[in-house]
Design a protein around this motif. Structure first.
Motif, PDB file in Angstrom:
ATOM      1  N   ASP A  97       0.827  -1.209   0.000  1.00  0.00           N
ATOM      2  CA  ASP A  97       0.000   0.000   0.000  1.00  0.00           C
ATOM      3  C   ASP A  97       0.861   1.258   0.000  1.00  0.00           C
ATOM      4  O   ASP A  97       0.559   2.225  -0.704  1.00  0.00           O
ATOM      5  CB  ASP A  97      -0.946   0.016   1.205  1.00  0.00           C
ATOM      6  N   ALA A  98       1.940   1.261   0.783  1.00  0.00           N
ATOM      7  CA  ALA A  98       2.848   2.413   0.815  1.00  0.00           C
ATOM      8  C   ALA A  98       3.468   2.631  -0.570  1.00  0.00           C
ATOM      9  O   ALA A  98       3.581   3.773  -1.037  1.00  0.00           O
ATOM     10  CB  ALA A  98       3.937   2.208   1.865  1.00  0.00           C
ATOM     11  N   LYS A  99       3.830   1.536  -1.234  1.00  0.00           N
ATOM     12  CA  LYS A  99       4.403   1.645  -2.577  1.00  0.00           C
ATOM     13  C   LYS A  99       3.370   2.192  -3.565  1.00  0.00           C
ATOM     14  O   LYS A  99       3.676   3.043  -4.397  1.00  0.00           O
ATOM     15  CB  LYS A  99       4.916   0.286  -3.049  1.00  0.00           C
ATOM     16  N   ALA A 100       2.121   1.734  -3.458  1.00  0.00           N
ATOM     17  CA  ALA A 100       1.059   2.216  -4.344  1.00  0.00           C
ATOM     18  C   ALA A 100       0.790   3.704  -4.122  1.00  0.00           C
ATOM     19  O   ALA A 100       0.580   4.451  -5.083  1.00  0.00           O
ATOM     20  CB  ALA A 100      -0.217   1.405  -4.121  1.00  0.00           C
ATOM     21  N   ILE A 101       0.814   4.155  -2.870  1.00  0.00           N
ATOM     22  CA  ILE A 101       0.610   5.579  -2.576  1.00  0.00           C
ATOM     23  C   ILE A 101       1.749   6.399  -3.169  1.00  0.00           C
ATOM     24  O   ILE A 101       1.522   7.465  -3.751  1.00  0.00           O
ATOM     25  CB  ILE A 101       0.481   5.805  -1.054  1.00  0.00           C
ATOM     26  N   CYS A 102       2.964   5.894  -3.073  1.00  0.00           N
ATOM     27  CA  CYS A 102       4.121   6.565  -3.674  1.00  0.00           C
ATOM     28  C   CYS A 102       3.937   6.688  -5.187  1.00  0.00           C
ATOM     29  O   CYS A 102       4.125   7.768  -5.763  1.00  0.00           O
ATOM     30  CB  CYS A 102       5.394   5.787  -3.341  1.00  0.00           C
ATOM     31  N   GLU A 103       3.564   5.598  -5.836  1.00  0.00           N
ATOM     32  CA  GLU A 103       3.360   5.608  -7.289  1.00  0.00           C
ATOM     33  C   GLU A 103       2.219   6.544  -7.684  1.00  0.00           C
ATOM     34  O   GLU A 103       2.315   7.258  -8.684  1.00  0.00           O
ATOM     35  CB  GLU A 103       3.087   4.192  -7.793  1.00  0.00           C
TER      36      GLU A 103
END
Length: 121
Positions: A97-103
């Motif tokens: 989820d953190a990676k998706a928010i970054c993207e």
């Protein structure tokens, strides 16, 4: 497309928050003042920190970063959810989820956070 040196996605929960940096990868911090300070200490200048609106949990971190002159964006959780669905992601963890928010923050024009004053909060 992104004018920031590094973009961070934050998935925040009661006890910890997971951070995914566009250059630095995944880290995890305690969701308290000491964790906020440790995260802030490692932020390069001209960074963007993006997180979902999660009520009380996101508010404390967003206020802390804003007061320390960090660019912060608080994003509607439904936007992130639809972004993850659009990518057909099957894995659902705090790290992913953190990676998706970054993207999401890298690929979209996200609004910057305006903190409440002490009186308003």
């Amino acid at each position: 497309m992104n004018k920031y040196k590094e973009t961070y996605g934050v998935d925040i929960s009661k006890d910890v928050f997971d951070v995914y940096g566009s250059l630095s990868g995944h880290h995890q911090f305690n969701n308290d003042e000491s964790g906020f300070k440790k995260f802030f200490k490692g932020l390069p200048e001209n960074s963007l920190v993006a997180m979902e609106a999660t009520g009380y949990y996101h508010y404390r971190l967003a206020q802390f970063l804003y007061k320390n002159a960090v660019a912060v964006s608080v994003i509607n959780p439904l936007s992130i959810k639809r972004f993850i669905q659009m990518k057909l992601a099957k894995v659902k963890t705090d790290k992913s989820d953190a990676k998706a928010i970054c993207e999401y923050a890298q690929n979209n024009a996200v609004p910057l956070y305006n903190a409440l004053t002490e009186v308003q909060s």
